[in-house]
Design an enzyme around this catalytic site. Structure first.
Site, short mmCIF file in Angstrom:
data_model
loop_
_atom_site.label_atom_id
_atom_site.label_comp_id
_atom_site.label_asym_id
_atom_site.label_seq_id
_atom_site.Cartn_x
_atom_site.Cartn_y
_atom_site.Cartn_z
N ASP A 123 4.08 -10.30 74.55
CA ASP A 123 5.24 -10.30 75.44
C ASP A 123 6.19 -11.45 75.10
O ASP A 123 7.41 -11.29 75.13
CB ASP A 123 4.79 -10.43 76.90
CG ASP A 123 4.18 -9.14 77.43
OD1 ASP A 123 4.36 -8.10 76.79
OD2 ASP A 123 3.54 -9.20 78.50
N GLU A 139 5.07 -6.38 84.82
CA GLU A 139 6.23 -6.99 84.18
C GLU A 139 5.81 -7.60 82.85
O GLU A 139 4.64 -7.98 82.66
CB GLU A 139 6.85 -8.09 85.06
CG GLU A 139 7.34 -7.59 86.41
CD GLU A 139 8.64 -6.81 86.33
OE1 GLU A 139 9.21 -6.69 85.23
OE2 GLU A 139 9.08 -6.31 87.38
N CYS A 140 6.76 -7.71 81.92
CA CYS A 140 6.45 -8.22 80.58
C CYS A 140 6.68 -9.72 80.46
O CYS A 140 6.35 -10.31 79.44
CB CYS A 140 7.29 -7.51 79.54
SG CYS A 140 9.06 -7.84 79.69
N GLY A 141 7.24 -10.34 81.46
CA GLY A 141 7.49 -11.78 81.39
C GLY A 141 8.95 -12.13 81.43
O GLY A 141 9.32 -13.26 81.74
N ILE A 142 9.85 -11.19 81.13
CA ILE A 142 11.28 -11.47 81.13
C ILE A 142 11.76 -11.78 82.54
O ILE A 142 12.59 -12.67 82.75
CB ILE A 142 12.07 -10.28 80.56
CG1 ILE A 142 11.70 -10.07 79.09
CG2 ILE A 142 13.56 -10.50 80.69
CD1 ILE A 142 12.34 -8.84 78.48
#
Length: 307
Positions: free
Chosen positions: A164, A272-275
């Site tokens: 990620d 969520e991917c971290g963004i």
């Protein structure tokens, strides 16, 4: 099948001078630094003003929220993976009427692991709307083979946080820095479920970046109806049971009664991917490593001075 090639898009930057925005603890609405010909003023959102803005914007339709954005927020871009909500936002922007014509460039993170259908849609959008699309890839990589050679095979399985970070978080930070991004439009909505259930219209993250979610109040049905009524191009995968499309290795179709994003990272405790999250543990680890390196370099420099 995944594709290793991004569509032909414009990588040109905006060329605009930076204007700094950040959240401020003062109770006044706006605070402004002294203006001069040498520096632009800084604009601050206080916490009280941010709360007030959300209370007011909550009452508006997405088109009105977008109109407020293009007249109020400098350094404004749209971040998108070309999901339905982002496409609705793009179409609405293209139809805004008034004396100020919005010019909101798109930022697309090409992880090198998108579906072919997603990359084909990017090209359709570019031709339909003529919007500038800034494409950012993992640093030092142009293809999926480059990515595997640099980070190892199937990194999303061996270390999903690292994946990620290198595929999405770092490229997004690089984009914001190089393009001097101060505010972004996102495609997040409360009805998508997961951590998005209590989403505000306007947020300010830990870096000072302003994030606006113009369709936060809309349901999936409303988004679908707008797409159909306005003949907006969309990802062909949505006709095959997908509702939210990300990388090919971590996206699946969903059942009729499942949340839109339940097909993302299915079987894992993440949505969520971290963004859109606070910095991941991996990002914090990198920051700590950098700090330790700086301290070591400073210590070495001091020792050389003493000697």
């Amino acid at each position: 099948m995944p594709s290793q090639h991004a569509p032909n898009v414009d990588f040109k930057g905006s060329g605009e001078e930076p204007i700094s925005l950040s959240i401020h603890d003062d109770e006044s609405g706006y605070a402004s630094a002294s203006s001069s010909t040498e520096s632009l003023p800084e604009v601050y959102f206080s916490k009280a003003h941010l709360k007030y803005l959300n209370a007011q914007l909550q009452k508006l339709e997405p088109e009105d929220i977008l109109r407020w954005c293009v007249t109020s927020l400098p350094g404004l871009y749209q971040t998108t993976a070309f999901g339905l909500t982002g496409l609705v936002t793009l179409d609405m922007l293209s139809k805004l009427s008034g004396p100020i014509k919005p010019k909101v460039d798109l930022i697309f993170l090409d992880t090198l692991h998108h579906f072919d259908e997603t990359l084909a849609l990017v090209e359709k959008v570019r031709k339909r709307y003529g919007t500038t699309i800034h494409v950012y890839k993992p640093e030092g990589c142009e293809t999926a083979d480059d990515f595997a050679a640099k980070h190892g095979e199937r990194l999303w399985e061996t270390n999903d946080e690292l994946y990620d970070y290198v595929a999405k978080v770092e490229p997004s930070h690089r984009a914001y820095s190089e393009l001097q991004v101060k505010a972004v439009l996102t495609g997040r909505r409360r009805s998508q479920g997961g951590k998005r259930g209590d989403l505000n219209i306007v947020e300010v993250d830990e870096t000072g970046l302003i994030k606006v979610n113009p369709l936060a109040n809309w349901s999936f049905k409303q988004v679908q109806e707008y797409i159909e009524a306005n003949n907006v191009p969309y990802n062909e995968l949505l006709n095959r049971g997908y509702k939210s499309v990300g990388d090919w290795h971590s996206t699946q179709p969903v059942a009729q009664d499942e949340d839109e994003r339940s097909g993302r990272w299915k079987g894992k405790a993440k949505t969520e991917c971290g963004i859109h999250n606070p910095k991941s543990r991996y990002a914090q680890f990198l920051a700590q490593q950098k700090l330790q390196q700086q301290e070591a370099e400073l210590s070495q420099a001091l020792q050389s001075v003493v000697v």
